[in-house]
Design a protein around this motif. Structure first.
Motif, PDB file in Angstrom:
ATOM      1  N   THR A 216     -16.961  -6.521   4.759  1.00  0.00           N
ATOM      2  CA  THR A 216     -17.634  -5.247   4.515  1.00  0.00           C
ATOM      3  C   THR A 216     -18.549  -4.957   5.690  1.00  0.00           C
ATOM      4  O   THR A 216     -19.122  -5.854   6.284  1.00  0.00           O
ATOM      5  CB  THR A 216     -18.475  -5.325   3.231  1.00  0.00           C
ATOM      6  OG1 THR A 216     -19.418  -6.375   3.376  1.00  0.00           O
ATOM      7  CG2 THR A 216     -17.610  -5.587   2.034  1.00  0.00           C
TER       8      THR A 216
ATOM      9  N   THR B  69     -17.233  -0.915   1.370  1.00  0.00           N
ATOM     10  CA  THR B  69     -15.827  -1.171   1.042  1.00  0.00           C
ATOM     11  C   THR B  69     -15.286  -2.221   2.003  1.00  0.00           C
ATOM     12  O   THR B  69     -15.555  -2.181   3.205  1.00  0.00           O
ATOM     13  CB  THR B  69     -14.983   0.098   1.176  1.00  0.00           C
ATOM     14  OG1 THR B  69     -15.428   0.825   2.317  1.00  0.00           O
ATOM     15  CG2 THR B  69     -15.077   0.965  -0.042  1.00  0.00           C
TER      16      THR B  69
ATOM     17  N   GLU C  15      -9.538   6.260  -2.660  1.00  0.00           N
ATOM     18  CA  GLU C  15     -10.378   5.189  -2.097  1.00  0.00           C
ATOM     19  C   GLU C  15     -11.064   4.346  -3.160  1.00  0.00           C
ATOM     20  O   GLU C  15     -11.367   3.194  -2.919  1.00  0.00           O
ATOM     21  CB  GLU C  15     -11.469   5.818  -1.224  1.00  0.00           C
ATOM     22  CG  GLU C  15     -10.929   6.324   0.076  1.00  0.00           C
ATOM     23  CD  GLU C  15     -11.926   7.228   0.778  1.00  0.00           C
ATOM     24  OE1 GLU C  15     -11.661   7.565   1.930  1.00  0.00           O
ATOM     25  OE2 GLU C  15     -12.943   7.609   0.163  1.00  0.00           O
TER      26      GLU C  15
ATOM     27  N   HIS D 152      -8.774  -8.440  14.065  1.00  0.00           N
ATOM     28  CA  HIS D 152      -9.768  -7.862  13.157  1.00  0.00           C
ATOM     29  C   HIS D 152     -10.271  -8.938  12.208  1.00  0.00           C
ATOM     30  O   HIS D 152      -9.655  -9.994  12.055  1.00  0.00           O
ATOM     31  CB  HIS D 152      -9.151  -6.731  12.333  1.00  0.00           C
ATOM     32  CG  HIS D 152      -8.835  -5.516  13.131  1.00  0.00           C
ATOM     33  ND1 HIS D 152      -7.752  -5.416  13.961  1.00  0.00           N
ATOM     34  CD2 HIS D 152      -9.474  -4.328  13.213  1.00  0.00           C
ATOM     35  CE1 HIS D 152      -7.729  -4.221  14.525  1.00  0.00           C
ATOM     36  NE2 HIS D 152      -8.760  -3.544  14.088  1.00  0.00           N
TER      37      HIS D 152
ATOM     38  N   GLY E 112     -12.609  -4.113   4.299  1.00  0.00           N
ATOM     39  CA  GLY E 112     -11.494  -3.654   5.109  1.00  0.00           C
ATOM     40  C   GLY E 112     -11.384  -4.491   6.352  1.00  0.00           C
ATOM     41  O   GLY E 112     -12.189  -5.398   6.589  1.00  0.00           O
ATOM     42  N   TRP E 113     -10.384  -4.205   7.181  1.00  0.00           N
ATOM     43  CA  TRP E 113     -10.199  -4.893   8.445  1.00  0.00           C
ATOM     44  C   TRP E 113     -11.041  -4.176   9.492  1.00  0.00           C
ATOM     45  O   TRP E 113     -10.811  -3.013   9.797  1.00  0.00           O
ATOM     46  CB  TRP E 113      -8.727  -4.889   8.848  1.00  0.00           C
ATOM     47  CG  TRP E 113      -7.896  -5.748   7.963  1.00  0.00           C
ATOM     48  CD1 TRP E 113      -7.121  -5.347   6.929  1.00  0.00           C
ATOM     49  CD2 TRP E 113      -7.792  -7.174   8.016  1.00  0.00           C
ATOM     50  NE1 TRP E 113      -6.534  -6.432   6.340  1.00  0.00           N
ATOM     51  CE2 TRP E 113      -6.928  -7.561   6.980  1.00  0.00           C
ATOM     52  CE3 TRP E 113      -8.341  -8.166   8.838  1.00  0.00           C
ATOM     53  CZ2 TRP E 113      -6.593  -8.890   6.733  1.00  0.00           C
ATOM     54  CZ3 TRP E 113      -7.998  -9.488   8.591  1.00  0.00           C
ATOM     55  CH2 TRP E 113      -7.145  -9.832   7.569  1.00  0.00           C
ATOM     56  N   ARG E 114     -12.039  -4.863  10.015  1.00  0.00           N
ATOM     57  CA  ARG E 114     -12.945  -4.202  10.945  1.00  0.00           C
ATOM     58  C   ARG E 114     -13.340  -5.139  12.080  1.00  0.00           C
ATOM     59  O   ARG E 114     -12.852  -6.259  12.171  1.00  0.00           O
ATOM     60  CB  ARG E 114     -14.187  -3.681  10.230  1.00  0.00           C
ATOM     61  CG  ARG E 114     -14.794  -4.686   9.309  1.00  0.00           C
ATOM     62  CD  ARG E 114     -15.961  -4.075   8.544  1.00  0.00           C
ATOM     63  NE  ARG E 114     -15.614  -3.387   7.333  1.00  0.00           N
ATOM     64  CZ  ARG E 114     -15.875  -2.123   7.071  1.00  0.00           C
ATOM     65  NH1 ARG E 114     -16.454  -1.377   7.955  1.00  0.00           N
ATOM     66  NH2 ARG E 114     -15.569  -1.578   5.927  1.00  0.00           N
TER      67      ARG E 114
ATOM     68  N   TRP F 165     -11.675  -9.462   8.138  1.00  0.00           N
ATOM     69  CA  TRP F 165     -11.742  -8.825   6.821  1.00  0.00           C
ATOM     70  C   TRP F 165     -13.159  -8.942   6.303  1.00  0.00           C
ATOM     71  O   TRP F 165     -13.694 -10.031   6.199  1.00  0.00           O
ATOM     72  CB  TRP F 165     -10.779  -9.529   5.863  1.00  0.00           C
ATOM     73  CG  TRP F 165     -10.838  -9.004   4.468  1.00  0.00           C
ATOM     74  CD1 TRP F 165     -11.525  -9.533   3.421  1.00  0.00           C
ATOM     75  CD2 TRP F 165     -10.205  -7.827   3.966  1.00  0.00           C
ATOM     76  NE1 TRP F 165     -11.346  -8.754   2.303  1.00  0.00           N
ATOM     77  CE2 TRP F 165     -10.539  -7.714   2.610  1.00  0.00           C
ATOM     78  CE3 TRP F 165      -9.364  -6.869   4.527  1.00  0.00           C
ATOM     79  CZ2 TRP F 165     -10.077  -6.674   1.813  1.00  0.00           C
ATOM     80  CZ3 TRP F 165      -8.914  -5.840   3.729  1.00  0.00           C
ATOM     81  CH2 TRP F 165      -9.261  -5.743   2.396  1.00  0.00           C
TER      82      TRP F 165
ATOM     83  N   VAL G 143      -5.406   0.563  11.773  1.00  0.00           N
ATOM     84  CA  VAL G 143      -5.785  -0.798  12.187  1.00  0.00           C
ATOM     85  C   VAL G 143      -4.811  -1.298  13.245  1.00  0.00           C
ATOM     86  O   VAL G 143      -5.204  -1.945  14.221  1.00  0.00           O
ATOM     87  CB  VAL G 143      -5.791  -1.737  10.955  1.00  0.00           C
ATOM     88  CG1 VAL G 143      -6.158  -3.142  11.360  1.00  0.00           C
ATOM     89  CG2 VAL G 143      -6.754  -1.225   9.916  1.00  0.00           C
TER      90      VAL G 143
ATOM     91  N   THR H 158       0.828  -1.204   0.000  1.00  0.00           N
ATOM     92  CA  THR H 158       0.000   0.000   0.000  1.00  0.00           C
ATOM     93  C   THR H 158       0.861   1.252   0.000  1.00  0.00           C
ATOM     94  O   THR H 158       1.860   1.330   0.704  1.00  0.00           O
ATOM     95  CB  THR H 158      -0.864   0.015   1.278  1.00  0.00           C
ATOM     96  OG1 THR H 158      -1.508  -1.237   1.413  1.00  0.00           O
ATOM     97  CG2 THR H 158      -1.900   1.105   1.219  1.00  0.00           C
TER      98      THR H 158
ATOM     99  N   VAL I   3      -1.484  -2.587   5.270  1.00  0.00           N
ATOM    100  CA  VAL I   3      -2.585  -2.208   6.151  1.00  0.00           C
ATOM    101  C   VAL I   3      -2.244  -0.843   6.738  1.00  0.00           C
ATOM    102  O   VAL I   3      -1.110  -0.587   7.116  1.00  0.00           O
ATOM    103  CB  VAL I   3      -2.747  -3.252   7.283  1.00  0.00           C
ATOM    104  CG1 VAL I   3      -3.759  -2.787   8.293  1.00  0.00           C
ATOM    105  CG2 VAL I   3      -3.154  -4.583   6.721  1.00  0.00           C
TER     106      VAL I   3
END
Lengths: 211, 217, 256
Positions: free
Chosen positions: C224, C230, A169, C220, C232-234, C222, C150, A124, C146
């Protein structure tokens, strides 16, 4: 059927036979199963939303919808000298790539970049931080000279490809440039051995002085 | 006496078209209405993101521009101003520290504006365009120089600032002098050397904008 | 042959409205609350005459019970279209020093907890405060870089008095994550590299320096979110917690 009895017949509650109800329930369940299989079996979502990738090599000018982009010869080291702040070290190797942006149509501020490493991983690059690409707004017709720096493990250098886009994004349905940096394992070995700081100057409209 | 009996195929085909003629007539209209009904995003994602609603001036003439700008607090505030383009010339005296990149030139956009002193005009954006429609923006902090943030108001007397709701009580009161009823500005824009400016655009909130054609445009 | 169940006298001789098997409604024009069996009387009569005890007992059940059984059958049927998705199981393990732990997307090895009053490159909000640093080795085990936000959620402190940062649901997050060798903020965290970092927490100078701190590690997932499409790691969830000893930093150890 008399006229008086027809309305009474309509008001009476009629139920379909058990077989028909069971058949209808089975059909509903079957439709749910088929729907689940159809939506989950084929991974079309990524392809439908994929960006339009314009490929090129180092030194080529790629014509994107919003800008003309040229990626120059990358350099690297284990120590990075950013424009502001002290020297940065990395457990891997720093890759510094000069990028020239010429906006089309109206001023554009490119903000998206990522490195597809030769080892298959995605590195990234954000608009700030240790791996950053921040060219700022480029006036159409006036080339903007920016530098991208990213830290990668040495095994990711050979065969690395750089992707650059407009929105940080969301790159769906828009042009994204993909440039093969033409790097080999020899480059990775040379850069992980050296510790001469490599410069990452801030973006500007003046072309960088060539040593 | 013989009568020809129409074949079943033609009879049913003719009758289907006849039976459905009004629905077929209404079909294109229904499709158009369906597209329009699901097109609310066209307004917010396209119409309001670009210069789509011009107020064009005659060459060398003043134009009156009115817009109810959304103020970010749930209401609107009026922008009422009269703008006239005087000239677009190569910048003689560059702003302090401005370095024009190779292959580019600096032009000075001279405009005369007049508005009521209590109209909020801060926060405007300026650009010049060429015959193709390519837009070259005025950037206050670029190319080494720092020019006024709002190119449409005098730097020393920009007039009232937009209200920030509850924050207004906390901010220090504005101590700049009152803006005159009529004033001139000459912001400098950097663009490629081979571009001919065909018009100047000035806007406070997209999509409405003022178009001021130059002598060549 | 048309099969008919009870027909009202008035309707005799009239054509049935719907199909051939017209069921007579359970009740007449006046409504009564259903407390008896659900099945119509005709069906029950046929079940009794058939001699099958199962059929008779099933059809004698009140509507309530049949509804429950039906609901269970329907839920079981959802297995055919995704009802049996795996759930992750939870359980809080004990965190130990120098032991690498997998907290997706990272592998963290907590080495030591030190405190110091001076840290070049970092400014205290008030003179007299001190920095608590959890020195950790961070490795990104996923396939993509990442962002540092996070990582900040992955390690938090618990039950430490006087911390300047505001506590969240999962403990107090670090105010900075500094790479030890050059003092820069670690963001983005690239895969394939092992970073030596210190998670920095500011503590009020008036509280005595701690002799041990409770460290929590979150993992976390992975995916939506419900409002945000989107990926992501949440959804950080605590999976490890440990009380680690804290000591004063020795000069040659910490960030440049």
């Amino acid at each position: 059927m008399s006229a008086a009895e027809a309305p009474r017949r309509l008001r009476a509650r009629v139920r379909p036979p058990a077989g028909r109800t069971l058949g209808a329930s089975a059909a509903v369940l079957a439709a749910l199963v088929v729907g689940h299989v159809v939506t989950s079996a084929f991974p079309v979502d990524e392809r439908v939303a994929a960006p339009f990738v314009r490929e090129g090599a180092v030194g080529d000018t790629l014509d994107l919808r919003y800008a003309r982009l040229t990626v120059e010869e990358p350099t690297g080291s284990t120590v990075l000298a950013p424009e502001v702040g002290s020297l940065l070290a990395t457990p891997g190797v720093w890759l510094v790539v000069p990028v020239t942006v010429e906006a089309k149509g109206q001023p554009r501020a490119l903000a998206f970049a990522e490195l597809l490493g030769g080892d298959g991983r995605t590195y990234t690059v954000f608009t700030g931080g240790r791996s950053a690409f921040l060219p700022g707004a480029a006036q159409p017709g006036v080339p903007r000279y920016a530098t991208l720096h990213v830290e990668v493990p040495p095994e990711a250098v050979a065969g690395a490809r750089l992707r650059v886009g407009l929105d940080v994004e969301d790159q769906r349905h828009d042009d994204v440039a993909e440039v093969d940096l033409g790097l080999t394992q020899a480059d990775a070995d040379a850069w992980s051995a050296g510790d001469t700081p490599v410069r990452a100057p801030a973006a500007s409209d003046a072309p960088p002085e060539h040593p | 006496m013989t009568t020809t009996v129409p074949s079943p195929a033609t009879t049913s085909a003719r009758s289907w078209w006849r039976r459905n003629r009004w629905a077929l007539v209404a079909l294109p209209l229904a499709l158009a209405l369906m597209a329009a009904a699901s097109a609310d995003r066209v307004r917010s994602l396209w119409w309001e993101q670009g210069l789509h609603s011009p107020t064009t001036a005659g060459q060398g003439q003043a134009v009156t521009f009115h817009q109810d700008v959304r103020d970010g607090l749930g209401g609107t505030r009026p922008v009422d101003v009269e703008v006239r383009l005087d000239a677009v010339v190569d910048a003689g005296a560059l702003p302090d520290g401005l370095v024009v990149p190779a292959g580019a030139r600096a032009v000075q956009v001279e405009m005369t504006l007049s508005a009521d002193p209590d109209v909020v005009l801060r926060g405007c954006s300026l650009a010049v365009r060429d015959a193709d429609g390519t837009r070259y923006d005025y950037v206050a902090d670029a190319w080494g120089a720092t020019q006024a943030v709002s190119p449409c108001v005098p730097a020393d007397a920009p007039g009232p600032a937009p209200s920030l709701g509850d924050l207004d009580d906390v901010l220090t009161p504005d101590s700049t002098p009152e803006r005159p009823a009529t004033w001139t500005v000459s912001p400098v824009v950097v663009l490629p050397a081979d571009v001919q400016v065909s018009d100047v655009v000035l806007w406070w909130q997209l999509p409405q904008h003022v178009v001021l054609p130059t002598a060549r445009g | 042959m048309t099969r008919r169940t009870h027909t009202t006298p008035a309707a005799t001789g009239t054509r049935p409205l719907v199909g051939r098997h017209v069921r007579h409604p359970l009740h007449g024009p006046t409504l009564r609350r259903v407390s008896g069996p659900a099945a119509p009387p005709g069906l029950r009569a046929r079940a009794r005459s058939s001699g099958s005890r199962v059929a008779r007992r099933v059809l004698d059940q009140p509507l309530r019970r049949l509804g429950v059984v039906g609901a269970v059958v329907l839920l079981a049927a959802t297995a055919a279209f995704g009802g049996l998705e795996e759930q992750t199981d939870d359980g809080l393990e004990v965190l130990a020093v120098d032991e690498p732990v997998e907290v997706a997307p990272f592998e963290l090895t907590v080495q030591r907890v030190v405190w110091t009053t001076e840290l070049p490159g970092q400014t205290l909000s008030e003179p007299g405060n001190r920095w608590l640093g959890v020195v950790t080795t961070v490795r990104n085990t996923s396939d993509a870089g990442v962002l540092g936000t996070v990582l900040r959620e992955a390690l938090t402190l618990d039950d430490v008095p006087g911390l300047v940062g505001a506590p969240g649901d999962l403990g107090v997050p670090a105010s900075a994550v500094a790479v030890l060798v050059d003092g820069s903020e670690l963001s983005p965290v690239q895969p394939g590299l092992a970073y030596e970092v210190a998670f920095l927490f500011e503590q009020d100078g008036r509280t005595p320096p701690p002799s041990s701190v409770a460290v929590r590690l979150q993992r976390h997932v992975w995916g939506t979110g419900s409002l945000d499409p989107t990926a992501g790691w949440r959804d950080p969830t605590t999976v490890l917690r440990g009380n680690l000893p804290a000591r004063e930093a020795v000069t040659d150890e910490d960030a440049a």
